[in-house]
Design a protein around this motif. Structure first.
Motif, short mmCIF file in Angstrom:
data_model
loop_
_atom_site.label_atom_id
_atom_site.label_comp_id
_atom_site.label_asym_id
_atom_site.label_seq_id
_atom_site.Cartn_x
_atom_site.Cartn_y
_atom_site.Cartn_z
N MET A 1 -0.44 -11.23 -4.89
CA MET A 1 -1.29 -10.14 -4.38
C MET A 1 -2.77 -10.50 -4.47
SD MET A 1 -1.71 -6.28 -5.86
CE MET A 1 -3.13 -5.29 -5.40
N GLY A 2 -3.19 -11.06 -5.61
CA GLY A 2 -4.60 -11.39 -5.75
C GLY A 2 -5.41 -10.16 -6.09
N THR A 3 -6.65 -10.15 -5.63
CA THR A 3 -7.57 -9.05 -5.88
C THR A 3 -7.99 -8.44 -4.56
OG1 THR A 3 -8.40 -10.10 -7.89
CG2 THR A 3 -9.80 -8.40 -6.88
N THR A 4 -7.84 -7.13 -4.43
CA THR A 4 -8.16 -6.45 -3.18
C THR A 4 -9.08 -5.27 -3.45
OG1 THR A 4 -6.13 -5.14 -3.38
CG2 THR A 4 -6.03 -7.14 -2.03
N PHE A 5 -9.92 -4.97 -2.48
CA PHE A 5 -10.86 -3.84 -2.55
C PHE A 5 -10.36 -2.77 -1.60
CE2 PHE A 5 -14.37 -1.45 -0.78
CZ PHE A 5 -15.11 -1.08 -1.90
N HIS A 6 -10.41 -1.52 -2.05
CA HIS A 6 -9.93 -0.42 -1.22
C HIS A 6 -10.94 0.73 -1.23
CE1 HIS A 6 -5.96 -2.32 -0.94
NE2 HIS A 6 -6.11 -2.58 -2.24
N GLY A 7 -11.37 1.14 -0.09
CA GLY A 7 -12.28 2.26 0.07
C GLY A 7 -12.48 2.53 1.55
N PRO A 8 -12.93 3.70 1.93
CA PRO A 8 -13.36 4.82 1.07
C PRO A 8 -12.22 5.76 0.67
CG PRO A 8 -13.82 5.33 3.36
CD PRO A 8 -13.21 3.95 3.35
N GLY A 9 -10.98 5.50 1.13
CA GLY A 9 -9.85 6.36 0.77
C GLY A 9 -8.78 5.56 0.06
N PRO A 10 -8.96 5.29 -1.23
CA PRO A 10 -8.06 4.33 -1.90
C PRO A 10 -6.78 4.91 -2.47
CG PRO A 10 -9.81 4.98 -3.40
CD PRO A 10 -10.10 5.67 -2.08
N TRP A 11 -6.60 6.23 -2.49
CA TRP A 11 -5.48 6.78 -3.24
C TRP A 11 -4.11 6.32 -2.76
CZ3 TRP A 11 -4.42 7.92 -7.84
CH2 TRP A 11 -5.41 8.39 -8.69
N HIS B 1 -3.27 3.45 -1.75
CA HIS B 1 -3.12 2.11 -2.32
C HIS B 1 -2.89 2.17 -3.83
CE1 HIS B 1 -4.48 0.41 1.51
NE2 HIS B 1 -5.41 1.36 1.51
N ILE B 2 -3.60 3.10 -4.51
CA ILE B 2 -3.43 3.24 -5.95
C ILE B 2 -2.01 3.69 -6.26
CG2 ILE B 2 -4.21 4.45 -8.02
CD1 ILE B 2 -6.92 4.84 -6.62
N THR B 3 -1.57 4.74 -5.59
CA THR B 3 -0.24 5.29 -5.85
C THR B 3 0.84 4.24 -5.63
OG1 THR B 3 -1.04 7.47 -5.12
CG2 THR B 3 1.35 7.16 -5.28
N ARG B 4 0.71 3.47 -4.55
CA ARG B 4 1.69 2.43 -4.26
C ARG B 4 1.64 1.32 -5.31
NH1 ARG B 4 0.74 2.30 0.65
NH2 ARG B 4 -0.87 0.70 0.69
N ALA B 5 0.46 0.94 -5.75
CA ALA B 5 0.31 -0.18 -6.68
C ALA B 5 0.91 0.11 -8.05
CB ALA B 5 -1.16 -0.55 -6.83
N ALA C 1 -13.89 4.17 -4.15
CA ALA C 1 -13.60 2.74 -4.04
C ALA C 1 -12.93 2.26 -5.32
CB ALA C 1 -14.88 1.94 -3.80
N VAL C 2 -11.93 1.38 -5.15
CA VAL C 2 -11.28 0.77 -6.31
C VAL C 2 -11.00 -0.70 -6.00
CG1 VAL C 2 -10.15 2.93 -6.98
CG2 VAL C 2 -8.90 1.24 -5.60
#
Length: 315
Positions: free
Chosen positions: A1-11, A13-17, A110-111
């Protein structure tokens, strides 16, 4: 996966992660009523949250969300100094600005999500090292519920809040309207307590004479059918009546001891009366809508039909 940036609506992605096996530790500063939907923790997980009296009175941390997690077997701790949002799983770390609340889902957040082992280890260390913590138990929840009912009176640094404006029954522009069939059921004791707590909290917040504006409870068992504040619901029943519009007046409220059920508070006008389906169909036909499907649950897409339905009650 590495490192990914998520915004402006990250939720999403958070929930899935964080839907992974093994324990999850989370330090999330503030929890809205719908936090369990965004942050699906389970027995064995750890949650640190800012549930200080100031945070609860400011309505940025919800006792309903706290109770849901406690009853689900999550160990919940409160730290009054917490202002970070960090989640650690066995393989990933989530670090960013997003609180677990409806406000966060409509804000520009952003996360960063990463599987870098050093960052994951550092996230675990940070969460487990938070000091000045208090266990959230039943006594804590009782006190938090009392503080919540006092109302928004204490400002929280770094948290923007919009006070409820002078009440308008309908949104300035009705863009989402749903027709729903009334289903009779007997609410559980836990659900009734949830509803009572929310109704008391809204009692002083709801403007207008109590004889005109009233609150009702609406339960949904499918999270895919999620509603939003400001959505308008039109109900029909088995006796061929169609009821005046109700406006969704709360975020989704998780119902403890259920897998997927949640509720919403609905604002209704007590001075408006139901109309027979036959009369409604005739009036709607006169307005240019000969097939309004008043006996079928659906979202009303047509803007002109939405307006015509409101005209049944001169709204």
């Amino acid at each position: 996966m590495g490192t990914t940036f998520h915004g402006p609506g990250p939720w999403p992605h958070i929930t899935r992660a964080i839907r992974v096996r093994g324990p999850r530790h989370a330090a999330i500063a503030y929890l809205g009523e719908d936090a369990p939907t965004l942050l699906p923790l389970r027995a064995g997980d750890l949650l640190v949250v800012n549930a200080s009296r100031a945070a609860v009175r400011a309505h940025v941390t919800s006792p309903i969300a706290l109770a849901y997690y406690v009853e689900a077997g999550v160990r919940v701790l409160s730290s009054p100094n917490l202002h970070a949002n960090v989640i650690a799983t066995s393989r990933r770390a989530v670090i960013g600005s997003a609180n677990a609340s409806h406000s966060s889902t409509i804000a520009d957040e952003a996360v960063v999500i990463t599987d870098d082992p050093e960052v994951v280890a550092a996230a675990w260390t940070f969460i487990d090292g938070i000091e000045e913590i208090t266990e959230v138990d039943q006594a804590f929840l009782d006190n938090a519920t009392t503080a919540w009912q006092i109302g928004r009176s204490v400002p929280i640094p770094g948290i923007g809040g919009r006070l409820r404006a002078e009440l308008d029954f309908l949104p300035a522009r009705v863009t989402r309207m749903f027709l729903r069939h009334i289903v009779e059921y007997e609410p559980s004791v836990t659900e009734q307590q949830t509803w009572d707590t929310q109704a008391r909290r809204h009692h002083t917040a709801t403007a207008g004479p109590a004889a005109t504006y009233q609150l009702e409870w609406f339960r949904l068992d499918d999270r895919r059918a999620r509603l939003r504040r400001g959505d308008v619901l039109i109900f029909t029943d088995d006796n061929d009546w169609i009821y005046p519009p109700a406006v969704v007046d709360s975020d989704a409220i998780a119902i403890p001891h259920t897998h997927r059920a949640f509720g919403h508070l609905l604002l209704v006008r007590a001075d408006l009366q139901p109309v027979s389906v036959a009369d409604a169909e005739q009036q709607l036909a006169d307005f240019g809508h000969p097939n309004p499907r008043l006996t079928t649950d659906h979202r009303i897409i047509s803007a002109s039909l939405r307006a015509a339905l409101l005209r049944l009650w001169n709204l």
